[in-house]
Design a protein around this motif. Structure first.
Motif, PDB file in Angstrom:
ATOM      1  N   GLY A   1      19.031 -38.675  57.301  1.00  0.00           N
ATOM      2  CA  GLY A   1      18.324 -39.234  56.155  1.00  0.00           C
ATOM      3  C   GLY A   1      19.145 -40.198  55.326  1.00  0.00           C
ATOM      4  O   GLY A   1      18.815 -40.454  54.173  1.00  0.00           O
ATOM      5  N   GLU A   2      20.208 -40.740  55.895  1.00  0.00           N
ATOM      6  CA  GLU A   2      21.093 -41.630  55.149  1.00  0.00           C
ATOM      7  C   GLU A   2      20.831 -43.109  55.402  1.00  0.00           C
ATOM      8  O   GLU A   2      21.060 -43.933  54.520  1.00  0.00           O
ATOM      9  N   CYS A   3      20.336 -43.480  56.583  1.00  0.00           N
ATOM     10  CA  CYS A   3      20.269 -44.904  56.943  1.00  0.00           C
ATOM     11  C   CYS A   3      18.895 -45.539  56.721  1.00  0.00           C
ATOM     12  O   CYS A   3      18.787 -46.750  56.571  1.00  0.00           O
ATOM     13  N   GLY A   4      17.830 -44.752  56.736  1.00  0.00           N
ATOM     14  CA  GLY A   4      16.491 -45.280  56.497  1.00  0.00           C
ATOM     15  C   GLY A   4      15.795 -45.883  57.696  1.00  0.00           C
ATOM     16  O   GLY A   4      14.657 -46.335  57.591  1.00  0.00           O
ATOM     17  N   ALA A   5      16.432 -45.906  58.861  1.00  0.00           N
ATOM     18  CA  ALA A   5      15.807 -46.497  60.045  1.00  0.00           C
ATOM     19  C   ALA A   5      14.549 -45.744  60.465  1.00  0.00           C
ATOM     20  O   ALA A   5      13.663 -46.319  61.102  1.00  0.00           O
TER      21      ALA A   5
ATOM     22  N   GLU B   1       8.987 -64.980  57.667  1.00  0.00           N
ATOM     23  CA  GLU B   1       9.122 -66.280  57.013  1.00  0.00           C
ATOM     24  C   GLU B   1      10.438 -66.416  56.241  1.00  0.00           C
ATOM     25  O   GLU B   1      10.995 -67.517  56.155  1.00  0.00           O
ATOM     26  N   GLU B   2      10.927 -65.344  55.685  1.00  0.00           N
ATOM     27  CA  GLU B   2      12.173 -65.383  54.911  1.00  0.00           C
ATOM     28  C   GLU B   2      13.396 -65.063  55.770  1.00  0.00           C
ATOM     29  O   GLU B   2      14.485 -64.883  55.230  1.00  0.00           O
ATOM     30  N   THR B   3      13.229 -65.000  57.073  1.00  0.00           N
ATOM     31  CA  THR B   3      14.290 -64.625  58.022  1.00  0.00           C
ATOM     32  C   THR B   3      15.021 -63.357  57.586  1.00  0.00           C
ATOM     33  O   THR B   3      16.241 -63.273  57.645  1.00  0.00           O
ATOM     34  N   ALA B   4      14.244 -62.365  57.154  1.00  0.00           N
ATOM     35  CA  ALA B   4      14.792 -61.085  56.720  1.00  0.00           C
ATOM     36  C   ALA B   4      14.968 -60.137  57.895  1.00  0.00           C
ATOM     37  O   ALA B   4      15.290 -58.970  57.696  1.00  0.00           O
ATOM     38  N   ILE B   5      14.727 -60.624  59.089  1.00  0.00           N
ATOM     39  CA  ILE B   5      14.872 -59.809  60.292  1.00  0.00           C
ATOM     40  C   ILE B   5      16.092 -60.310  61.046  1.00  0.00           C
ATOM     41  O   ILE B   5      16.103 -61.437  61.517  1.00  0.00           O
ATOM     42  N   GLN B   6      17.107 -59.495  61.133  1.00  0.00           N
ATOM     43  CA  GLN B   6      18.299 -59.875  61.882  1.00  0.00           C
ATOM     44  C   GLN B   6      18.198 -59.204  63.261  1.00  0.00           C
ATOM     45  O   GLN B   6      17.446 -59.653  64.092  1.00  0.00           O
ATOM     46  N   CYS B   7      18.874 -58.093  63.453  1.00  0.00           N
ATOM     47  CA  CYS B   7      18.776 -57.400  64.743  1.00  0.00           C
ATOM     48  C   CYS B   7      17.444 -56.672  64.864  1.00  0.00           C
ATOM     49  O   CYS B   7      16.969 -56.417  65.954  1.00  0.00           O
ATOM     50  N   GLY B   8      16.838 -56.319  63.732  1.00  0.00           N
ATOM     51  CA  GLY B   8      15.528 -55.683  63.718  1.00  0.00           C
ATOM     52  C   GLY B   8      15.536 -54.170  63.702  1.00  0.00           C
ATOM     53  O   GLY B   8      14.487 -53.563  63.524  1.00  0.00           O
ATOM     54  N   TYR B   9      16.690 -53.549  63.848  1.00  0.00           N
ATOM     55  CA  TYR B   9      16.725 -52.094  63.921  1.00  0.00           C
ATOM     56  C   TYR B   9      16.273 -51.445  62.612  1.00  0.00           C
ATOM     57  O   TYR B   9      15.500 -50.490  62.625  1.00  0.00           O
TER      58      TYR B   9
ATOM     59  N   ALA C   1      17.124 -48.743  48.376  1.00  0.00           N
ATOM     60  CA  ALA C   1      18.462 -48.145  48.344  1.00  0.00           C
ATOM     61  C   ALA C   1      18.697 -47.155  49.482  1.00  0.00           C
ATOM     62  O   ALA C   1      19.829 -46.964  49.913  1.00  0.00           O
ATOM     63  N   GLY C   2      17.653 -46.540  49.997  1.00  0.00           N
ATOM     64  CA  GLY C   2      17.803 -45.580  51.083  1.00  0.00           C
ATOM     65  C   GLY C   2      17.772 -46.208  52.470  1.00  0.00           C
ATOM     66  O   GLY C   2      17.753 -45.493  53.469  1.00  0.00           O
ATOM     67  N   ASN C   3      17.781 -47.535  52.540  1.00  0.00           N
ATOM     68  CA  ASN C   3      17.727 -48.244  53.812  1.00  0.00           C
ATOM     69  C   ASN C   3      18.974 -49.112  53.959  1.00  0.00           C
ATOM     70  O   ASN C   3      19.259 -49.938  53.098  1.00  0.00           O
ATOM     71  N   ILE C   4      19.678 -48.915  55.046  1.00  0.00           N
ATOM     72  CA  ILE C   4      20.904 -49.666  55.292  1.00  0.00           C
ATOM     73  C   ILE C   4      20.637 -50.758  56.321  1.00  0.00           C
ATOM     74  O   ILE C   4      20.066 -50.501  57.386  1.00  0.00           O
ATOM     75  N   CYS C   5      21.078 -51.979  55.988  1.00  0.00           N
ATOM     76  CA  CYS C   5      21.046 -53.092  56.937  1.00  0.00           C
ATOM     77  C   CYS C   5      22.489 -53.526  57.148  1.00  0.00           C
ATOM     78  O   CYS C   5      23.173 -53.870  56.191  1.00  0.00           O
ATOM     79  N   ARG C   6      22.929 -53.517  58.374  1.00  0.00           N
ATOM     80  CA  ARG C   6      24.309 -53.879  58.658  1.00  0.00           C
ATOM     81  C   ARG C   6      24.453 -55.362  59.005  1.00  0.00           C
ATOM     82  O   ARG C   6      25.546 -55.846  59.204  1.00  0.00           O
ATOM     83  N   CYS C   7      23.333 -56.082  59.106  1.00  0.00           N
ATOM     84  CA  CYS C   7      23.367 -57.477  59.548  1.00  0.00           C
ATOM     85  C   CYS C   7      23.232 -58.492  58.434  1.00  0.00           C
ATOM     86  O   CYS C   7      23.720 -59.609  58.555  1.00  0.00           O
ATOM     87  N   SER C   8      22.529 -58.153  57.371  1.00  0.00           N
ATOM     88  CA  SER C   8      22.237 -59.159  56.343  1.00  0.00           C
ATOM     89  C   SER C   8      22.938 -58.814  55.049  1.00  0.00           C
ATOM     90  O   SER C   8      23.467 -57.725  54.862  1.00  0.00           O
ATOM     91  N   GLY C   9      22.884 -59.750  54.122  1.00  0.00           N
ATOM     92  CA  GLY C   9      23.399 -59.508  52.781  1.00  0.00           C
ATOM     93  C   GLY C   9      22.291 -59.054  51.856  1.00  0.00           C
ATOM     94  O   GLY C   9      22.445 -59.083  50.657  1.00  0.00           O
TER      95      GLY C   9
END
Length: 156
Positions: A42-46, A92-100, A129-137
């Protein structure tokens, strides 16, 4: 146990173990693979899905908690092969990096927009806050949620 619940607006009845995790039920029993298991804690939000329109971690939710509940996965947001406004904003905002992380991010944002159609940037950051993205800022993700709010008529 017999599990009687609704997934993406379709009533479902399944025979499952009472301690079967929702992430496994969705992926293995219902072939809904948008929900990902990243950490299992329950830490990463995926694995985020909506349970009765509230963002919830499917890796921590067991079948015994689900009778009569309404579950929404990323597959349930769009209509007939068409992306939802929020999903399209992420593209549209290119908010999808790897997509995981994307399905969990979108569902957390969607839960926010259900209760707060005009969120501030701080509201968005808190909801994600409960969702981690390792690809974007996170900048594109914030812009995508702001764009969707505006397109849905709720922007400030």
């Amino acid at each position: 146990m017999e599990l009687n619940f609704t997934v993406n607006d379709k009533p479902r009845i399944l025979a499952v173990s009472a301690d079967a995790r929702l992430v496994d039920i969705l992926r293995d029993e219902l072939d809904l693979t948008g929900c990902k298991e990243g950490c299992g804690e329950g830490e990463c939000g995926a694995c985020t899905v909506l349970i009765d329109d509230k963002a919830s971690h499917a890796c921590l939710t067991v079948a015994a908690q689900l009778n009569g509940k309404k579950i929404t996965t990323i597959e349930g947001l769009g209509e007939a092969g068409k992306l939802s406004v929020l999903q399209n904003a992420f593209v549209e905002e290119t908010a999808i990096q790897c997509g995981y992380c994307t399905p969990g991010m979108i569902l957390s944002a969607y839960a926010l927009l259900l209760t707060n159609p005009a969120p501030t940037e701080a509201d968005i950051r808190t909801a994600l806050a409960g969702n981690i993205c390792r690809c974007s800022g996170y900048h594109q993700i914030i812009r995508a949620v702001q764009r969707a709010a505006k397109e849905m008529g709720g922007a400030r």
